[in-house]
Scaffold this motif. Structure first.
Motif: not given
Ligand SMILES: C[S@@+](CC[C@H](N)C(=O)[O-])C[C@H]1O[C@@H](n2cnc3c(N)ncnc32)[C@H](O)[C@@H]1O
Length: 268
Positions: A8, A10, A30, A180, A207, A212
């Motif tokens: 969902e 966040c 992001p 990802n 996110f 991880t």
């Molecule tokens: C930078 S990555 C996170 C990587 C993570 N820390 C890891 O180590 O794998 C950001 C993630 O946030 C997700 N995302 C973006 N907007 C979101 C939202 N509003 N709610 C939940 N997830 C979201 C994206 O699909 C992406 O997978």
């Protein structure tokens, strides 16, 4: 140990979480730089990248403010929020955090290997991790990794080096593995969790990406709650995580683990 993942958004999803119930948050939102299209820059083969990464909305300040406001509501008065940021939108993130009521206690520099090559400016080789809290002295397990009397072969204090706000931690090579974009190293996430929580505490990630935080927190016997909008990443990681025994990292050879931490420090 409880694991509650939600596929969902966040910001709306966080309404499920009780006020002031979370000990620690790790939020790697992001970056607002179109990172879903940067496979060539990051030298990764797109066939190994899980599709469906959700990028940030155009108004980065507004986006940051809205998720940070929910984070502020659910964080315990003595809890810690680590917010990972690139440099492009760092000023928006700091402004939004302060406007939500957070104190910025540290700006940790995470220096990684193989920075992004640039022709006309210095190579980008760090991210900033904002250590945010509602109070000046949130929970901080100062000797969770090294004791004050521990020194390396050259007589230097391991604790002192670990406590510095520049963290030199290598990005993981995951050649040929499904991923990802933008995975944080397990070592980095482990360090954040250890300083802010103890076993049984609750860690939240808004996110989750490659999940991880969830893998490491579960491995360290912490409860985990979090959100990820990308259904492909969610469906890939959640079943794998559910198969892992909570605390599996604690049963690993602690000596080996400590050696790894020390080696990271020595490389610093
Ligand atoms: C930078 S990555 C996170 C990587 C993570 N820390 C890891 O180590 O794998 C950001 C993630 O946030 C997700 N995302 C973006 N907007 C979101 C939202 N509003 N709610 C939940 N997830 C979201 C994206 O699909 C992406 O997978």
């Amino acid at each position: 140990m409880k694991f509650r993942p939600y596929n969902e958004d966040c910001i709306t999803g966080a309404r499920r979480i009780k006020a002031e119930s979370i000990d620690c948050m790790i939020c790697d939102s992001p970056f607002g730089i179109g990172e879903d299209k940067l496979d060539a820059v990051y030298n990764r083969k797109s066939k190994h990248v899980i599709k469906g990464y959700v990028t940030a909305p155009v108004d980065y300040y507004d986006f940051s403010y809205r998720w940070l406001k929910e984070a502020y509501r659910i964080l315990k008065p003595t809890g810690t929020l680590y917010a990972v940021s690139g440099t492009t939108n760092l000023d928006h993130m700091i402004k939004a955090a302060k406007n939500c009521g957070f104190k910025v206690l540290n700006q940790i520099v995470w220096h990684y290997n193989f920075g992004v090559y640039t022709e006309k400016k210095f190579v980008a080789s760090h991210y900033v991790i904002l250590r945010l809290a509602k109070c000046k002295y949130p929970t901080f397990y100062r000797e969770c990794r090294f004791k004050a009397h521990e020194h390396d072969d050259a007589g230097l204090s391991l604790l002192y080096r670990d406590l510095q706000d520049v963290w030199i931690i290598k990005k993981e090579f995951s050649r040929g593995k499904t991923k990802n974009p933008n995975k944080l190293p397990d070592e980095l996430v482990k360090k954040m969790i250890q300083y802010a929580t103890k076993e049984g505490d609750t860690v939240c990630d808004f996110f989750m990406g490659n999940f991880t935080t969830a893998y490491v927190a579960r491995g360290l016997n912490r409860k985990v709650i979090g959100f990820e909008l990308n259904k492909e990443a969610f469906d890939y990681h959640v079943p794998r995580l559910k198969m892992l025994k909570a605390g599996y990292m604690l049963n690993q050879d602690r000596k080996k683990d400590q050696k790894k931490d020390e080696d990271q420090l020595k490389a610093a």
